[in-house]
Design a protein around this motif. Structure first.
Motif, short mmCIF file in Angstrom:
data_model
loop_
_atom_site.label_atom_id
_atom_site.label_comp_id
_atom_site.label_asym_id
_atom_site.label_seq_id
_atom_site.Cartn_x
_atom_site.Cartn_y
_atom_site.Cartn_z
N GLN A 48 0.79 -1.29 -0.01
CA GLN A 48 0.01 0.13 0.04
C GLN A 48 0.83 1.26 -0.02
OE1 GLN A 48 -3.39 -0.16 -0.48
NE2 GLN A 48 -2.98 2.07 -1.02
N ASP A 49 1.88 1.08 0.74
CA ASP A 49 2.89 2.34 0.60
C ASP A 49 3.45 2.65 -0.84
OD1 ASP A 49 2.31 2.49 3.50
OD2 ASP A 49 4.34 1.62 3.81
N ILE A 50 3.64 1.61 -1.38
CA ILE A 50 4.13 1.69 -2.98
C ILE A 50 3.05 2.14 -3.73
CG2 ILE A 50 5.12 0.44 -4.98
CD1 ILE A 50 6.25 -1.65 -2.72
N LEU A 51 1.82 1.61 -3.44
CA LEU A 51 0.85 2.28 -4.40
C LEU A 51 0.46 3.42 -3.94
CD1 LEU A 51 -1.73 -0.72 -4.34
CD2 LEU A 51 0.07 -0.40 -6.03
N ASN A 52 0.90 4.20 -2.83
CA ASN A 52 0.36 5.52 -2.56
C ASN A 52 1.43 6.57 -3.23
OD1 ASN A 52 -1.69 4.59 -0.83
ND2 ASN A 52 -0.41 4.90 1.06
N ALA A 53 2.56 5.92 -3.21
CA ALA A 53 3.58 6.74 -4.04
C ALA A 53 3.33 6.86 -5.28
CB ALA A 53 4.97 6.20 -3.81
N LEU A 76 1.06 0.95 -11.30
CA LEU A 76 1.01 -0.17 -10.24
C LEU A 76 -0.26 -0.66 -9.75
CD1 LEU A 76 4.47 0.44 -8.17
CD2 LEU A 76 4.03 -0.71 -10.42
N SER A 77 -0.28 -1.67 -9.35
CA SER A 77 -1.79 -2.20 -8.59
C SER A 77 -1.33 -3.32 -7.76
CB SER A 77 -2.68 -2.92 -9.57
OG SER A 77 -1.87 -3.95 -10.03
N LYS A 78 -2.09 -3.58 -6.71
CA LYS A 78 -1.71 -4.88 -5.67
C LYS A 78 -1.33 -6.05 -6.57
CE LYS A 78 -3.31 -7.58 -1.96
NZ LYS A 78 -4.48 -8.15 -0.92
N GLU A 79 -1.73 -6.45 -7.66
CA GLU A 79 -1.61 -7.37 -8.27
C GLU A 79 0.17 -7.22 -8.91
OE1 GLU A 79 -5.58 -7.47 -7.38
OE2 GLU A 79 -4.29 -5.82 -8.57
N ARG A 130 9.43 2.57 -15.57
CA ARG A 130 9.13 1.18 -15.44
C ARG A 130 9.55 0.84 -13.88
NH1 ARG A 130 10.89 1.27 -20.66
NH2 ARG A 130 9.94 0.16 -22.38
N PRO A 131 8.52 0.90 -12.98
CA PRO A 131 9.07 0.69 -11.65
C PRO A 131 9.32 -1.15 -11.38
CG PRO A 131 7.07 1.94 -11.73
CD PRO A 131 7.30 1.58 -13.18
N ASN A 132 8.80 -1.88 -12.40
CA ASN A 132 9.10 -3.27 -12.11
C ASN A 132 10.51 -3.48 -12.19
OD1 ASN A 132 8.27 -2.78 -15.09
ND2 ASN A 132 9.33 -4.67 -15.30
N VAL A 133 11.33 -2.57 -13.11
CA VAL A 133 12.65 -2.81 -13.14
C VAL A 133 13.55 -2.43 -12.00
CG1 VAL A 133 14.92 -1.61 -14.53
CG2 VAL A 133 12.74 -1.81 -15.62
N SER A 154 12.47 10.37 -14.10
CA SER A 154 12.01 11.11 -13.18
C SER A 154 10.49 10.96 -12.99
CB SER A 154 12.15 12.70 -13.44
OG SER A 154 11.61 12.90 -14.69
N SER A 155 9.63 10.47 -14.08
CA SER A 155 8.35 10.24 -14.13
C SER A 155 7.86 9.08 -13.07
CB SER A 155 7.89 9.91 -15.52
OG SER A 155 8.63 8.61 -15.94
N ALA A 156 8.75 8.17 -12.71
CA ALA A 156 8.49 7.40 -11.62
C ALA A 156 9.41 7.39 -10.31
CB ALA A 156 8.89 5.95 -12.16
N ILE A 157 9.70 8.90 -10.24
CA ILE A 157 10.59 8.87 -8.99
C ILE A 157 10.04 8.51 -7.71
CG2 ILE A 157 9.96 11.17 -8.63
CD1 ILE A 157 13.46 9.79 -8.16
N SER A 158 8.79 8.97 -7.23
CA SER A 158 8.00 8.48 -6.27
C SER A 158 7.86 7.08 -5.99
CB SER A 158 6.82 9.18 -6.07
OG SER A 158 6.78 10.58 -6.05
N SER A 159 7.54 6.51 -7.11
CA SER A 159 7.30 4.79 -7.01
C SER A 159 8.64 4.09 -6.49
CB SER A 159 6.75 4.17 -8.40
OG SER A 159 5.65 4.98 -8.61
N ASN A 160 9.53 4.64 -7.10
CA ASN A 160 10.80 3.94 -7.28
C ASN A 160 11.56 3.92 -5.74
OD1 ASN A 160 10.92 2.77 -9.86
ND2 ASN A 160 11.94 4.74 -10.57
N LYS A 161 11.52 5.29 -5.49
CA LYS A 161 11.96 5.40 -4.33
C LYS A 161 11.24 4.80 -3.18
CE LYS A 161 12.97 9.52 -0.92
NZ LYS A 161 12.86 8.68 0.33
N ALA A 162 9.96 4.62 -3.17
CA ALA A 162 9.24 4.01 -2.05
C ALA A 162 9.58 2.50 -2.30
CB ALA A 162 7.65 4.04 -2.20
#
Length: 420
Positions: A48-53, A76-79, A130-133, A154-162
């Motif tokens: 959930q922390d990752i999804l929020n980011a 991203l999603s839970k799945e 690509r946060p999966n990377v 930079s477009s995925a900065i929050s997701s990657n950081k989380a």
């Protein structure tokens, strides 16, 4: 000109990664696997922390009008987070290449020589939305005994950081120091430029993304580059192609996931087959909302088709658009692929084994298919587990790069006082 602070920050991270790589090189397979399982559990627990980011990145993407294909890779999603964890567990099950003896022999003087797989050391991973990377690359790097420096877009900065925050917290409970996974948070272009030049501390750079990113790394880096490639992938439907087989492969290769690099972007069709089966082709294209950019023959025959430009033949659409060209034979198809292909994945659909063999022998690409979809150019689909990328170059590694591609070789000599 690089600002001193940014360059120093990246260098400090590279030095820390290199130090951590020494620890990784001494770990057993079981110890590395335990770490991967710990990371997998942590990602699921903190999804959930990752999804929020991720929602922060998605909102910025919507504001900036990012294309649908771009947003699909970013979302991203839970799945999807659980799939990240599943991927780490799958990597833990893979055979560890480190320490494999590729060959060994004893010289006449008694000196024993062994050729052994060893980690590359420190991997710099440069990628886009690509946060999966972030997870895939980390899992493969750690399993193969390498430290990794992650530089996401930079477009995925929050997701990657989380994601990295979760992995760092988990690593603190393991035998691997968290410094083995470095994340460059700065979105300053100078940070990427600094990573390009850290040859003293970084052993290889792997770019993963669009052509502009890959070319920027290849053309500017002093660190060795493992080049991944964009995918202008072709399907050639030969005169002897089975109709249902050809149409099924076309639909899968074009529509299953249009935004990935192994999706088909150009359809080359033998003139005889096109004349006989164009109505079935038109019906299939319409049923799946595939937009057509074609040559004059195609535009004349297919309602709504746009006349293809030179750019269209080289385009990686990453959408439900496709370029279609009618050719006289397999030689013309091969010539077209030689001119516009990106050496990624190419396919021929035919029941003529001789034509298939000719095509597969002469086409220069990392993956060449006969009567199958280009969508199989993927580490997971081919049984390699997660992949770090798909290499279109010819040295060191080519095609989907799994664990062995993240190793090099070392010659170990054991003697009893031999001198030369």
């Amino acid at each position: 000109m690089l600002t001193k602070n940014v360059k120093q920050m990246v260098e400090d991270q590279a030095v820390a990664a290199k130090k951590a790589a020494k620890v990784l090189g001494m770990l057993t397979t079981e110890e590395k696997n335990d770490v991967l399982l710990t990371l997998a559990d942590a990602l699921e627990d903190r999804y959930q922390d990752i999804l929020n980011a991720n929602e922060v990145d998605l909102e910025n993407g919507r504001k900036n009008g990012f294309e649908e294909a771009f947003m699909d890779r970013l979302a991203l999603s839970k799945e999807r987070v659980y799939d990240f964890a599943k991927g780490l567990r799958e990597v833990a099950q893979l055979k560890d290449p480190v320490g494999d003896v590729l060959s060994d022999w004893t010289l006449e003087n008694g000196l024993h020589v062994s050729e052994v797989r060893v980690p590359l050391g420190v991997i710099g991973m440069i990628y886009e939305a690509r946060p999966n990377v972030t997870v895939d690359a980390t899992g493969l790097a750690l399993k193969s005994g390498n430290a990794i420096i992650l530089k996401g877009g930079s477009s995925a900065i929050s997701s990657n950081k989380a994601i990295v925050d979760v992995m760092h917290e988990a690593l603190e409970k393991t035998i691997i120091p968290k410094e083995a996974v470095q994340f460059i948070e700065s979105t300053d272009r100078a940070a990427t430029e600094a990573l390009f030049t850290m040859k003293e501390h970084v052993d290889v750079l792997i770019p993963r993304g669009g052509g502009a990113l890959i070319n920027a790394v290849v053309n500017n880096a002093t660190v060795p580059v493992l080049e991944t490639g964009v995918g202008n992938c072709h399907l050639y439907v030969d005169a002897d192609a089975d109709v249902q087989k050809a149409l099924a492969i076309l639909v899968n290769a074009k529509t299953d996931r249009p935004a990935v690099c192994n999706a088909a972007e150009t359809l080359l069709v033998h003139q005889k087959w096109f004349e006989q089966h164009k109505q079935e082709l038109i019906r299939t294209l319409n049923e799946h909302n595939i937009g057509v950019h074609g040559d004059e023959t195609v535009v004349e025959a297919i309602p709504g088709a746009m006349l293809a430009t030179e750019t269209d033949w080289a385009e990686e659409y990453l959408s439900l658009d496709i370029a279609i060209k009618v050719v006289s034979d397999e030689n013309e198809a091969i010539d077209h692929i030689d001119q516009y292909g990106t050496k990624h994945s190419e396919a021929i659909i035919t029941e003529n084994k001789q034509t298939a063999q000719k095509f597969m022998s002469l086409v220069d690409a990392a993956a060449v298919y006969h009567n199958a979809s280009t969508r199989f150019t993927d580490g997971g689909a081919l049984g390699f587990g997660a992949e770090i990328g798909i290499s279109t170059q010819k040295l060191h590694a080519r095609g989907p790069m799994g664990l062995p591609a993240l190793t090099t070789i070392k010659y170990l000599m054991s003697g009893n006082g031999q001198i030369r």
